[in-house]
Structures are given as C-alpha cells and as structure tokens.
Design an enzyme around this catalytic site. Structure first.
Site, short mmCIF file in Angstrom:
data_model
loop_
_atom_site.label_atom_id
_atom_site.label_comp_id
_atom_site.label_asym_id
_atom_site.label_seq_id
_atom_site.Cartn_x
_atom_site.Cartn_y
_atom_site.Cartn_z
N GLY A 152 7.03 1.87 1.97
CA GLY A 152 8.47 1.82 1.73
C GLY A 152 8.88 1.16 0.43
O GLY A 152 10.02 0.72 0.29
N PRO B 294 0.82 -1.21 0.00
CA PRO B 294 0.00 0.00 0.00
C PRO B 294 0.86 1.26 0.00
O PRO B 294 2.10 1.19 0.07
CB PRO B 294 -0.78 -0.12 1.31
CG PRO B 294 0.19 -0.81 2.23
CD PRO B 294 0.91 -1.81 1.34
N MET B 295 0.19 2.39 -0.05
CA MET B 295 0.88 3.68 0.08
C MET B 295 1.67 3.69 1.38
O MET B 295 1.24 3.11 2.38
CB MET B 295 -0.15 4.82 0.13
CG MET B 295 -0.93 5.03 -1.15
SD MET B 295 0.02 5.82 -2.44
CE MET B 295 0.34 7.41 -1.74
N LEU B 296 2.80 4.35 1.36
CA LEU B 296 3.62 4.60 2.55
C LEU B 296 4.19 3.34 3.19
O LEU B 296 4.47 3.31 4.38
CB LEU B 296 2.83 5.42 3.58
CG LEU B 296 2.23 6.73 3.04
CD1 LEU B 296 1.23 7.31 4.02
CD2 LEU B 296 3.33 7.72 2.73
N ILE C 155 -2.60 10.99 -8.41
CA ILE C 155 -1.30 10.85 -7.76
C ILE C 155 -1.21 11.79 -6.58
O ILE C 155 -1.51 12.97 -6.68
CB ILE C 155 -0.18 11.12 -8.78
CG1 ILE C 155 -0.24 10.06 -9.89
CG2 ILE C 155 1.19 11.12 -8.11
CD1 ILE C 155 0.65 10.31 -11.06
N GLU D 53 6.55 3.09 -9.25
CA GLU D 53 5.14 3.32 -9.61
C GLU D 53 4.74 2.48 -10.82
O GLU D 53 4.05 2.94 -11.72
CB GLU D 53 4.88 4.81 -9.86
CG GLU D 53 5.22 5.73 -8.71
CD GLU D 53 4.32 5.57 -7.49
OE1 GLU D 53 3.32 4.82 -7.54
OE2 GLU D 53 4.61 6.22 -6.47
#
Length: 177
Positions: free
Chosen positions: A16, A12-14, A160, A83
C-alpha cells in the site's frame, strides 16, 4: 511539521505504499498546497500516471532521473515520488528539495527480492523527518509480510512487475520457498 521535510514510506510489494503516497498528497491538496507527483517512467504496467495495484490512477510527471524535473517543479510546495528506489538521484534530490522548504513524500521498496537494500533508498532514512514501514499480507500463509519474493528466475534487480511477478511474503515463507 512546518517548512521543508522528507516523509519516507517503505515496505514490500503490495503493502500500500503508492496508496499511502496518494492519500498524503491529496491531504495536502485539500489544504490548498500546490502538489506534484513524480513516477519512474520505466514503470508502465498500467499506463501513464501513478497507479496503485488496485487500479487507482493519479496524474504524475514521468522521468528516470529526478534532476530532469527541477525546472518544472519550482512552483510546487509538495512533491510526491513513487517507486523512489529506482531513481539514482533520489537522496540528493530529496535533500535539496527539503532544504529549499518543500515537503517531499517518497514511496519506495526498502529491499530487493533478495532482501538486500534497494539501491540507495535506505540512505534517505537519516535525512527523513518521518519514516513509515508498511507490511503486506503474506500471499502463502496470510500473516504479516515484510518481504518481496520474485516468482521468476531472473537475477536482475530492476524488473518491474506486480503480483504477476512478485509475492509479498513473511520471513518463514521467504526462507521455506
């Protein structure tokens, strides 16, 4: 691992993912491999190059389609892609590069904010020699987080943003909110 192969870093986001991508590419650089990184050019949150959420920067080619860099990367043996979920040709590109003997390392979101597969990134799993799913910390209850939750009401998939627009959340907090 000798020869060409694909390493896939998802989460997921965040969680690493970009940091892990940079760590792996740097490791190959130390071993004297010729390395290149590629980022999605529409991601310009922090400026040019590949950026982590904690503002670490790494030089990168910037494109919207990976096939646009085929000529520019022929001399490189390691290709890092950040990404990866945004590239429409990610699967074909990675398979081709690995088959040509290159090491391909991809960092990507595995799911959308709706917890659906993000474009065709999951099609890389059966083609990859190594798959790592990272977790983040739930920004609501501080447990392990496997999902990205959008804070706004937008419904488009490709918006984004960073922690200004998304939170990493656990299953319970995703469902409860």
């Amino acid at each position: 691992m000798n020869g060409g192969h694909i390493q896939l870093i998802i989460g997921p986001m965040l969680s690493g993912k970009s940091t892990e991508l940079i760590r792996r590419v740097r490791r190959y650089q130390i071993a004297q491999y010729k390395c290149v990184t590629i980022k999605y050019s529409n991601d310009n949150r922090y400026g040019t190059g590949l950026w982590t959420h904690d503002k670490n920067n790494f030089a990168a080619l910037e494109v919207t389609k990976l096939c646009d860099v085929l000529e520019a990367i022929t001399d490189f043996s390691v290709i890092g892609i950040d990404e990866g979920q945004f590239f429409p040709d990610i699967v074909e590109f990675c398979e081709r590069m690995a088959n040509e003997g290159k090491i391909v390392i991809v960092a990507a979101l595995d799911g959308t904010f709706q917890r659906r597969p993000f474009n065709n990134i999951l099609n890389l799993i059966p083609l990859s020699e190594m798959v790592v799913k990272l977790t983040a910390v739930c920004m609501k209850c501080f447990k392990e987080a496997s999902f990205s939750k959008r804070l706004g009401a937008e419904t488009e998939i490709e918006i984004i943003g960073g922690n200004d627009m998304y939170q990493s959340v656990c299953r319970k907090c995703y469902i409860d909110s």
